[in-house]
Scaffold this motif. Structure first.
Motif, PDB file in Angstrom:
ATOM      1  N   MET A 202       0.721  -0.966  -0.488  1.00  0.00           N
ATOM      2  CA  MET A 202      -0.007  -0.049   0.273  1.00  0.00           C
ATOM      3  C   MET A 202       0.944   1.708   0.096  1.00  0.00           C
ATOM      4  SD  MET A 202      -3.289   0.734   2.328  1.00  0.00           S
ATOM      5  CE  MET A 202      -2.459   1.188   4.333  1.00  0.00           C
ATOM      6  N   LYS A 203       0.530   2.034  -0.591  1.00  0.00           N
ATOM      7  CA  LYS A 203       1.353   3.589  -1.402  1.00  0.00           C
ATOM      8  C   LYS A 203       1.486   3.846   0.253  1.00  0.00           C
ATOM      9  CE  LYS A 203       1.575   4.578  -6.048  1.00  0.00           C
ATOM     10  NZ  LYS A 203       0.287   3.667  -6.305  1.00  0.00           N
ATOM     11  N   LEU A 204       2.356   5.057   0.892  1.00  0.00           N
ATOM     12  CA  LEU A 204       2.299   5.808   1.746  1.00  0.00           C
ATOM     13  C   LEU A 204       2.577   7.793   0.800  1.00  0.00           C
ATOM     14  CD1 LEU A 204       1.765   6.344   5.088  1.00  0.00           C
ATOM     15  CD2 LEU A 204       4.037   5.500   5.272  1.00  0.00           C
ATOM     16  N   ILE A 205       1.811   8.043   0.955  1.00  0.00           N
ATOM     17  CA  ILE A 205       1.947   9.682   1.359  1.00  0.00           C
ATOM     18  C   ILE A 205       2.138  10.246   1.735  1.00  0.00           C
ATOM     19  CG2 ILE A 205       0.097  11.111  -0.041  1.00  0.00           C
ATOM     20  CD1 ILE A 205      -0.494   9.591  -2.858  1.00  0.00           C
ATOM     21  N   VAL A 206       2.477  11.699   1.991  1.00  0.00           N
ATOM     22  CA  VAL A 206       2.454  12.301   3.096  1.00  0.00           C
ATOM     23  C   VAL A 206       2.336  13.645   2.758  1.00  0.00           C
ATOM     24  CG1 VAL A 206       4.051  13.815   4.464  1.00  0.00           C
ATOM     25  CG2 VAL A 206       4.711  11.248   4.180  1.00  0.00           C
ATOM     26  N   VAL A 207       1.405  14.396   2.918  1.00  0.00           N
ATOM     27  CA  VAL A 207       0.788  15.679   2.379  1.00  0.00           C
ATOM     28  C   VAL A 207       1.426  16.678   3.264  1.00  0.00           C
ATOM     29  CG1 VAL A 207      -1.027  17.188   2.013  1.00  0.00           C
ATOM     30  CG2 VAL A 207      -1.091  14.869   2.068  1.00  0.00           C
ATOM     31  N   THR A 208       2.633  17.848   3.041  1.00  0.00           N
ATOM     32  CA  THR A 208       2.999  18.245   3.705  1.00  0.00           C
ATOM     33  C   THR A 208       2.286  19.521   4.409  1.00  0.00           C
ATOM     34  OG1 THR A 208       2.685  20.980   2.293  1.00  0.00           O
ATOM     35  CG2 THR A 208       4.429  19.076   2.059  1.00  0.00           C
ATOM     36  N   THR A 209       2.400  20.500   5.567  1.00  0.00           N
ATOM     37  CA  THR A 209       1.697  21.545   6.223  1.00  0.00           C
ATOM     38  C   THR A 209       1.513  22.512   5.322  1.00  0.00           C
ATOM     39  OG1 THR A 209       3.817  22.685   6.812  1.00  0.00           O
ATOM     40  CG2 THR A 209       3.134  20.537   8.405  1.00  0.00           C
ATOM     41  N   PRO A 210       0.166  23.050   5.972  1.00  0.00           N
ATOM     42  CA  PRO A 210       0.359  24.924   4.901  1.00  0.00           C
ATOM     43  C   PRO A 210       1.309  25.744   4.756  1.00  0.00           C
ATOM     44  CG  PRO A 210      -1.692  24.206   7.057  1.00  0.00           C
ATOM     45  CD  PRO A 210      -0.896  23.374   6.654  1.00  0.00           C
ATOM     46  N   THR A 211       1.332  25.621   6.095  1.00  0.00           N
ATOM     47  CA  THR A 211       2.519  26.806   5.639  1.00  0.00           C
ATOM     48  C   THR A 211       4.008  26.008   5.999  1.00  0.00           C
ATOM     49  OG1 THR A 211       2.413  26.793   7.887  1.00  0.00           O
ATOM     50  CG2 THR A 211       1.531  27.815   7.262  1.00  0.00           C
TER      51      THR A 211
ATOM     52  N   LYS B  96      11.135   8.478  13.010  1.00  0.00           N
ATOM     53  CA  LYS B  96      10.801   7.298  13.933  1.00  0.00           C
ATOM     54  C   LYS B  96       9.091   7.088  13.807  1.00  0.00           C
ATOM     55  CE  LYS B  96      10.573   5.015  18.402  1.00  0.00           C
ATOM     56  NZ  LYS B  96      11.214   5.180  19.848  1.00  0.00           N
ATOM     57  N   HIS B  97       8.622   7.941  13.842  1.00  0.00           N
ATOM     58  CA  HIS B  97       6.875   7.616  13.458  1.00  0.00           C
ATOM     59  C   HIS B  97       6.777   7.432  12.236  1.00  0.00           C
ATOM     60  CE1 HIS B  97       2.650   8.175  15.070  1.00  0.00           C
ATOM     61  NE2 HIS B  97       2.631   9.034  13.815  1.00  0.00           N
ATOM     62  N   PHE B  98       7.128   8.177  10.859  1.00  0.00           N
ATOM     63  CA  PHE B  98       6.959   7.300   9.339  1.00  0.00           C
ATOM     64  C   PHE B  98       7.195   6.247   9.170  1.00  0.00           C
ATOM     65  CE2 PHE B  98       9.153   7.009   5.547  1.00  0.00           C
ATOM     66  CZ  PHE B  98       7.690   7.654   4.519  1.00  0.00           C
ATOM     67  N   LYS B  99       8.888   5.614   9.873  1.00  0.00           N
ATOM     68  CA  LYS B  99       9.035   4.572   9.538  1.00  0.00           C
ATOM     69  C   LYS B  99       8.172   3.662  10.221  1.00  0.00           C
ATOM     70  CE  LYS B  99      13.494   3.772  10.647  1.00  0.00           C
ATOM     71  NZ  LYS B  99      15.406   3.909  10.898  1.00  0.00           N
ATOM     72  N   MET B 100       7.395   4.161  11.391  1.00  0.00           N
ATOM     73  CA  MET B 100       6.151   2.908  11.711  1.00  0.00           C
ATOM     74  C   MET B 100       5.101   2.541  10.902  1.00  0.00           C
ATOM     75  SD  MET B 100       4.663   2.791  15.643  1.00  0.00           S
ATOM     76  CE  MET B 100       4.544   4.715  16.009  1.00  0.00           C
ATOM     77  N   LEU B 101       5.244   3.212  10.359  1.00  0.00           N
ATOM     78  CA  LEU B 101       3.756   3.840   9.479  1.00  0.00           C
ATOM     79  C   LEU B 101       4.268   3.322   8.199  1.00  0.00           C
ATOM     80  CD1 LEU B 101       3.130   7.596   9.865  1.00  0.00           C
ATOM     81  CD2 LEU B 101       1.584   6.108  10.422  1.00  0.00           C
ATOM     82  N   LYS B 102       5.237   3.164   7.287  1.00  0.00           N
ATOM     83  CA  LYS B 102       5.950   2.875   6.301  1.00  0.00           C
ATOM     84  C   LYS B 102       5.882   1.494   6.684  1.00  0.00           C
ATOM     85  CE  LYS B 102       7.880   2.488   2.586  1.00  0.00           C
ATOM     86  NZ  LYS B 102       7.075   2.631   0.812  1.00  0.00           N
ATOM     87  N   GLU B 103       6.546   0.993   7.407  1.00  0.00           N
ATOM     88  CA  GLU B 103       6.314  -0.694   7.602  1.00  0.00           C
ATOM     89  C   GLU B 103       5.050  -1.352   8.066  1.00  0.00           C
ATOM     90  OE1 GLU B 103       8.201  -2.828  12.013  1.00  0.00           O
ATOM     91  OE2 GLU B 103       9.473  -1.334  10.707  1.00  0.00           O
ATOM     92  N   MET B 104       3.976  -0.954   8.608  1.00  0.00           N
ATOM     93  CA  MET B 104       2.770  -0.478   9.165  1.00  0.00           C
ATOM     94  C   MET B 104       1.719  -1.075   7.091  1.00  0.00           C
ATOM     95  SD  MET B 104       1.221   0.517  11.896  1.00  0.00           S
ATOM     96  CE  MET B 104      -0.225   0.113  11.893  1.00  0.00           C
TER      97      MET B 104
END
Length: 202
Positions: free
Chosen positions: A1-10, A192-200
């Protein structure tokens, strides 16, 4: 499953370093979404991100950036509802109902469906679907690998997103709240949080 990150608005000072680190850790796609920011700031940010990652960035504004920086593509939404005349290349689109996905999915490379859960980054932007509705949409092949879940995505519900049959998940608030621009001396927590999301997601 793809993992996409959306930037903060600022924009913020460490942003280019964090985005580069996310790509180094295997980020599939970054959506550059800065609705009220001048093009000049977006240009500066893109200049600071290594060129080798530009082909994995989709812009929500200032569509000329796609060609200028050889980006992956552009994203259509209510603010920018149409691609430029004679545009060729990747286009994604925001959808806010299952019906809209059904009608638009075939026109784009992929679509966002939101908000799946209560939004973290937008107060009062509540979940619009029941699990039963999402499972029914998957059974009817409306939700498939071309549909990306957005809205309130966290490690607590990422596996459910996979179970619903989405082709990917887009994260925003859950990830960026792991970095406080005023107090954090480094951005290890967000990586660290991203790596956990990516692994899942994998």
């Amino acid at each position: 499953m793809k993992l996409i990150v959306v930037t903060t608005p600022t924009f913020f000072v460490e942003e280019d370093k964090i985005i580069t680190a996310l790509f180094e850790e295997g980020l599939d796609i970054l959506h550059l979404r800065k609705p009220d920011m001048p093009a000049l700031y977006a240009e500066r940010l893109l200049t600071l991100i290594p060129e080798k990652y530009h082909h994995r960035i989709v812009t929500h504004e200032h569509f000329y950036l796609k060609n200028e920086f050889d980006l992956m593509g552009i994203h259509i939404n209510k603010r920018n509802p149409e691609e430029p005349h004679d545009y060729h290349g990747h286009i994604s689109c925001s959808c806010h109902s299952v019906e809209e996905v059904k009608n638009k999915k075939h026109l784009y490379d992929y679509v966002f469906l939101s908000p799946i859960y209560d939004c973290i980054s937008k107060e009062g932007y509540s979940s619009a679907y029941t699990p039963e509705e999402l499972r029914q949409a998957a059974a009817e092949e409306i939700i498939d690998n071309k549909v990306i879940a957005l809205g309130g995505i966290t490690p607590d519900n990422l596996l459910e997103i996979k179970d619903f049959g989405f082709g990917g998940a887009a994260v925003l608030g859950d990830l960026w709240q792991k970095f406080d621009v005023c107090t954090d001396l480094n951005f290890l927590a967000i990586i660290k949080h991203f790596k956990m999301l990516k692994e899942m997601a994998d």
